[in-house]
Enzyme design. Sequence first.
Site, PDB file in Angstrom:
ATOM      1  N   CYS B  37       8.624  39.476  38.853  1.00 40.58           N
ATOM      2  CA  CYS B  37       8.842  39.080  39.413  1.00 40.58           C
ATOM      3  C   CYS B  37       9.395  37.641  38.969  1.00 40.58           C
ATOM      4  CB  CYS B  37       8.529  38.386  40.611  1.00 40.58           C
ATOM      5  SG  CYS B  37       6.246  38.229  40.743  1.00 40.58           S
ATOM      6  N   CYS B 106       2.299  40.188  44.874  1.00 36.11           N
ATOM      7  CA  CYS B 106       1.931  38.299  45.108  1.00 36.11           C
ATOM      8  C   CYS B 106       0.479  37.887  45.619  1.00 36.11           C
ATOM      9  CB  CYS B 106       2.733  37.396  46.064  1.00 36.11           C
ATOM     10  SG  CYS B 106       4.790  38.002  46.081  1.00 36.11           S
TER      11      CYS B 106
END
Lengths: 175, 125
Positions: B37, B106
Site C-alpha cells: 500500500c 496495517c
Amino acid sequence: MDISQDFFSCYGLSRDFAIDLDGLRQAHRHLQQQHHPDRFVSQPDSDQRQAVQITAYLNQAYATLIEPLKRGIYLLQLHGMDPLVPTNTSMPLDFLLQQIEQQERLEDMHQAQDPETEMDTMAFELQTQASQLETEFAQAYSSAQFEAAETAVRKLQFIVKLQQQLNTLEGVLLD
Amino acid sequence: MAYSEQVLDHYENPRNVGKMDETDAHVGTGMVGAPACGDVMRLQIKVNDAGIIEDAKFKTYGCGSAIASSSLVTEWMKGMTLDQAGEIRNSNISEELALPPVKIHCSVLAEDAIKAAIVNYKSKQ
C-alpha cells in the site's frame, strides 16, 4: 485462444521486462478485435461466453504488461515470488528515510509560495527515480538476480504511490 | 469499506504524533514500510534507566488503519518494559481496532515497527 497461458505468451512476447510497447498495443488491438463479443452475437451461447472470457483475459493481460510496475510484479510472480506480500515490511533504511522526506514535502506543498513549480520539480524527480528503478529491475531480472529485482520493484511501488498522491494534490491545489 | 469507531477515533485524534532525537542513546527508532500500500511508519520509544518505555512517538504516512494502529501501540507501550512491548502482536492490535481482513497488514506494520525500534534501542546500549 488459450487463456491459461501467461500474458507474455498470448501476445507472442518473450518473458522479459524490456518489451516492445508498440508491438504490444498492436497485438492487443488485433486480438481484441478478433475476439470481440459483438462478433459472436449470432453464434451459440458457448461461443459468446468464450468471447467474453477471452476479452476479460486480454484486458487484464494488457493492463498488466503496459505498466512497468505491474509488469515487474507479474514477472516475479511467474517466477513464484510475491514481492508485495504484506508480512514483509523491511525496506532499506535510507529508502524509508527518503520516503518520509518526500511525504513531508507533499505535506508542506500546501504552504509553498509557488506550489506549481514545486510540484513540477517533484514530479520530475519522481519520474527520474522511477526510471532508475525500472533500469535496476531490468538489469537484475535479466541476470537472474531475483532478490535484487524484488527490491527494485518494491521500491517502485512506493514511488508510484507518491506519483499518485502528487497527481491528486495537483488537482486540489491548482484548481 | 467502513472504518470501525476505534479506528476513526485514533485517526481523527491520533495520540503521540511526533519525533524524538534519533541520536539520543535513550531513544530507539523503528522504520518500516509496506509496499502493498506504500505506507511508511516511523515509531520511536524513549527508554529510562530502569528499562521502562516512558514515552513513544510515531509518524505514519498511510491509510486510517495504519495511523490508528501506530497511534494505539504508542499508547500501549508507555509504561511497559521492552520485553512486554516486544510481545505485542498484530492480532492484539487488529482485535482492538476491529480491523477487517484486508487491513490486517496495517497491524503487521505496527508490530514490526515496535520490534525495529527495540532492536535499534538495544544496538545503542
